[in-house]
Design an enzyme around this catalytic site. Structure first.
Site, PDB file in Angstrom:
ATOM      1  N   GLU A 180       0.837  -1.197   0.000  1.00 12.48           N
ATOM      2  CA  GLU A 180       0.000   0.000   0.000  1.00 12.48           C
ATOM      3  C   GLU A 180       0.878   1.257   0.000  1.00 12.48           C
ATOM      4  O   GLU A 180       1.888   1.328   0.703  1.00 12.48           O
ATOM      5  CB  GLU A 180      -0.847  -0.051   1.287  1.00 12.48           C
ATOM      6  CG  GLU A 180      -1.819   1.090   1.476  1.00 12.48           C
ATOM      7  CD  GLU A 180      -2.641   0.953   2.753  1.00 12.48           C
ATOM      8  OE1 GLU A 180      -2.259   0.134   3.629  1.00 12.48           O
ATOM      9  OE2 GLU A 180      -3.667   1.636   2.875  1.00 12.48           O
ATOM     10  N   LYS A 189      -9.053   2.319  -2.574  1.00 14.21           N
ATOM     11  CA  LYS A 189      -9.415   1.642  -1.314  1.00 14.21           C
ATOM     12  C   LYS A 189     -10.868   1.933  -0.924  1.00 14.21           C
ATOM     13  O   LYS A 189     -11.299   3.090  -0.927  1.00 14.21           O
ATOM     14  CB  LYS A 189      -8.458   2.140  -0.222  1.00 14.21           C
ATOM     15  CG  LYS A 189      -8.502   1.386   1.100  1.00 14.21           C
ATOM     16  CD  LYS A 189      -7.372   1.921   2.000  1.00 14.21           C
ATOM     17  CE  LYS A 189      -7.229   1.178   3.310  1.00 14.21           C
ATOM     18  NZ  LYS A 189      -6.072   1.689   4.093  1.00 14.21           N
ATOM     19  N   CYS A 225      -5.482  -3.242   2.033  1.00 14.09           N
ATOM     20  CA  CYS A 225      -5.424  -3.254   3.504  1.00 14.09           C
ATOM     21  C   CYS A 225      -6.786  -3.382   4.188  1.00 14.09           C
ATOM     22  O   CYS A 225      -7.319  -4.474   4.262  1.00 14.09           O
ATOM     23  CB  CYS A 225      -4.682  -1.997   3.979  1.00 14.09           C
ATOM     24  SG  CYS A 225      -4.062  -2.142   5.682  1.00 14.09           S
TER      25      CYS A 225
END
EC number: 6.3.5.1
Lengths: 586, 586
Positions: free
Chosen positions: B44, B127, B163
């Protein structure tokens, strides 16, 4: 057309002092009742203070807030004030709040308002728009409410809202129009920024138009760590006319009679309206006795000059930090320069001269005028003046270590820090540090030296504004026939750290008239190098300044970081207010 | 059934060093290609480092991230690596990011991943789940993505996630099942916590089941201010079988052949699926040449003992803080006690003995064994040992000021702080402070004294864990036939600050075996007084401990607050990484 006498209680709650804050509600409700009020408003999170940060994650704290709310309703009734509807901010939670942590966000708490009447909680509202920018982290702490609470008081439909609900379009104010309310109450913990009052009034006007209703905006006053709340409570009608406005930075009871349209809608259960929000209606009273005596007119306070506004903010911020943390007094080093002089004048305005100790800490590099100007300042302000030469201590280090250059310069500043902390340990005062925002930005200070201290009154004041404040404060004193506190010589002299012979700030830094606009663009405006140069700044100076700012980050965060290995390290994932009266222990 | 050779690049990016991070991607992609990889994953925010905090608000920073991504795609192709699909995290924004502030939230930026292929960006993903608890503030910085990106690589449909998408149920993994993908890539900046690896594996298994697909999880390693990322990258198939797992705390190339189901769905535009998320499909390649040579097996690293895990975390956190901030070395005071001994051993493991200066700073209250134990530690570790008596400096203050009691005790600690900072200014090392978490919690330290320093290796380590770490480190050395670094005498002796005659920690504090469990409940567990007593702790001791913790808050936040008057005061509303290589200037 019904008339409601509103009482906006612009008061100063203390974070964690739930019992003390409840007492404030009782005593100010008494004052409001004495003024004939028919509806009383207190600020956001009145019972807990604001912001409570990670205290939200303590079940015991949430439980204390909820228990205090019930007790307060009963106490107001016992005080004979039960007939008077009182709106008060508090911390609520649907169930026991979650402990925050990976894969288990700390959700469940509510930034809430409750209407108290006849010893009971007759309505609650949960804040809808949660701010999560600037100083705000409310997405960390709260769940959004999705219900607009409408209460009928004296035959008028009144909607409840909290702070950020006002700052974002859509949501509660739009729903309030659909619900046909005549009045929207907006309770706030809205921190001060220079000229924010110039933004607030148009904003309240816009929302009043959006809701088609009068808006009563009440904000807290008082300092809480870095934040200071400035009040500026006001009432604006649906047409955008300012009806009443309270002064900034002081507690104030704003009582004003407002003509309001009678309720049109039936009080019959829930409706689903715009933005997925529901409306819940509650009847408190159809008819109220007319307000007694003369018509209540709250008056409209006119804005003051920028320097006056900032000065009041700094004085209130310092006073509340010292008093709410129960420090008996403050101590600061007096160099004869402008930063310590302005800080001392702020401290004396905040606490009175008897609670301010000023110490001249001369070394071999201190000029004669430094000591004279410090003494002059002490005479003008009446503070407790001391002289503590530092050369013997400095010499002891020099005799026992091999130091040169910047190590020797910094040594002097650090010895001063040790002396001030020793005085603090010996006598109890809080040490004030006095580095201005320009110095902090470029790192022009000594770590653990002049940066030693528990509070910095001028931390957010650019150097050029320091000078403007000094001139304004002196002129204001002269205007009132008082002694001006700050020596003209401190204002006029060239800035110097006096850590080596003949040293001047201008040896290291651009002139503050050049430096500050670059810093303001870079720090406050988030402009990049190209943007700064496009605004007309010299590229070479821009590069020099940016290099200093980028490398000074560590000095601005003195508290030493260390590797986090647990769920709750001190630091980033455990954020508690410093000024905090909440105590678990008996 | 197609086989894909995955390369998970568990690397150590540096916040703000966009060019350096891009170079890491190029060199590790080369290594992956040499190992025959067919799909390469980086963590990330690989290009910017993580977390970048308020750097997000700088247009110039966002622009640099986007420009670097395009350049990287071209550079990989120029390196002859263009045929190899590479997934890399970066910072994106829809338009110029907003400056954050009241009524103008700083929104618009994206925590993004891009797939690079043949010199171009062939797919991007934003994300979806943004963490906003614990150390995370992503609602402050990013807008959620609402599109699941599916790329066809070698005839396999592969979904991209980042994540937190893994940590919350629903969203991308559920949508991935509906989209019928065979593989989900999950790139991470997931900070270490003790035993977090025990949570991660079951979590990856659960999501693999939810998606009905193999999950490849890659995490960064390295220190960033308080955070340390531990790697622990892994691959788990749809049935929950762990196929490969990388070690913690070291850079590692995990290469593993994975059998995957062939794509079933047509690649034809968008679909709207669960949770309001859309799916966007992109074809990269239908067929890939089969992996060359032997089958690649990544291997499975077994977890290590808690003490070993924590030790590695502390070593890596310190090493990266020092090296990424370009400090030449570190200096710390050696008291002969356990905290400074453990800190010194960590520092020597992190940097080597030549980059660690240890200073014995005896006063008149220092015992003989203090100096002997410090010297013994120095001999065992080989660090650069110095002795600097402080009594002459202490005496200079005492001769010139009227001090008694705690003021005299603290004076000694502060003189030590001044001496260490003078050494830092003179020779360049970063000062380490060594207060353990138990001391920090109860405020058992001297502000601007033993708390002086730029980094604290044991800030998050309870005292009882300090002892366990010391014993483990010595035993581990003996096991390997090396000299144990920590003197047995430092481990065995009763803790003392040695600031007054015969002083012991136990004069002021409960025994650490009693203290630590209470602190762990109160600080880490957010238990209240009643909860602590219900867990069996003595009410009187609980009250004593809680009183100390509640009143020590200020010491834990040394940096002086000051009243905020502007849009961007230093502090709460301007949050920048300390370790940050981003530079605007030329």
């Amino acid at each position: 057309m019904p008339t409601l006498r509103l009482a906006l209680c612009q008061v100063n709650p203390t974070v964690g002092d739930i019992a003390g804050n409840a007492d404030v509600v009782r005593s100010w409700t008494r004052k409001a009742a004495d003024a004939g009020a028919q509806l009383v408003l207190f600020p956001e999170m009145m019972l807990t203070g604001y912001p409570v940060e990670d205290l939200v994650f303590r079940r015991s704290f949430v439980a204390a807030s909820k228990a205090a709310l019930h007790r307060l309703a009963a106490d107001l009734a016992a005080d004979g004030l039960g007939e008077l509807p009182v709106l008060v901010g508090y911390l609520d939670a649907d169930g026991p709040p979650q402990v925050s942590g990976d894969a288990q966000p700390g959700k469940g708490a509510r930034n809430a308002a409750a209407l108290l009447h006849r010893g009971a909680i007759v309505a609650t509202y949960f804040k809808h728009h949660l701010p999560n920018y600037g100083v705000f982290d409310e997405d960390r702490y709260f769940v959004s409410g999705n219900t607009l609470t409408v209460v009928r008081i004296g035959g008028v439909d009144v909607a409840l809202t909290i702070c950020e609900d006002l700052w974002q379009a859509g949501g509660p104010f739009a729903v309030a129009r659909q619900a046909g309310v005549g009045l929207v109450l907006n309770i706030n913990g809205s921190p001060y920024e220079l000229n924010k009052d110039d933004i607030r009034l148009p904003l309240v006007r816009r929302r009043a138009g959006e809701a088609g209703a009068t808006v009563a905006y009440v904000n807290m006053v008082g300092g809480q760590d870095e934040l200071v709340f400035d009040g500026d409570s006001m009432i604006v009608n649906a047409e955008g006319t300012l009806l009443a406005r309270a002064p900034q930075f002081v507690e104030h009871l704003l009582v004003h009679d407002v003509d309001l349209p009678p309720a049109k809608e039936p009080v019959d259960g829930d409706e689903e309206l715009a933005d997925g929000m529901r409306v819940v209606r509650t009847k408190v009273s159809d008819i109220l006795p007319a307000p007694t005596g003369d018509v209540a007119v709250g008056g409209i306070i006119e804005p003051v000059a920028d320097e006056a506004e900032v000065w009041q903010a700094l004085v209130l911020g310092l006073r509340d930090y010292v008093n709410k943390n129960r420090f008996p007094s403050v101590v600061l080093g007096l160099s004869g320069g402008i930063d310590s002089a302005v800080s001392a004048a702020i401290a004396v305005d905040a606490l009175g001269p008897d609670r301010v100790v000023g110490v001249s800490l001369p070394s071999q590099h201190s000029s004669e005028h430094s000591r004279a100007d410090a003494e002059d300042l002490a005479k003008r302000t009446g503070l407790d003046y001391r002289i503590q030469p530092i050369q013997p201590m400095v010499d002891a280090y020099l005799a026992n270590m091999s130091l040169a250059g910047v190590a020797v310069e910094n040594l002097q500043a650090r010895v001063r820090g040790v002396v001030l902390m020793a005085l603090s340990n010996q006598e109890g005062p809080l040490v004030l540090t006095t580095g201005n925002k320009s110095e902090l930005a470029v790192g022009y200070s000594t770590l653990y030296g002049d940066s030693v201290g528990g509070y910095n009154p001028v931390k957010d004041v650019w150097k050029t504004l320091i000078w403007r404040l000094a001139k304004w404060r002196n002129a204001d004193a002269e205007h009132r026939g008082e002694t001006s506190p700050i020596p003209e010589s401190s204002i006029g002299k060239a800035p110097s750290a006096e850590l080596s012979p003949g040293q001047l700030d201008s040896d290291t830094l651009p002139d503050y008239d050049v430096l500050d606009p670059i810093l303001i663009g870079y720090v406050d405006g988030d402009l990049g190098r190209d943007g700064l140069i496009a605004s007309g700044h010299d590229p070479e100076i821009v590069d020099k300044v940016l290099r200093m700012v980028d490398t000074a980050e560590y000095k601005r965060r003195q508290s030493a970081p260390g590797t986090k290995i647990s769920h709750k390290a001190f630091g980033r994932d455990r954020r508690l207010p410093i000024t905090n009266r909440w105590r678990e222990h008996g």
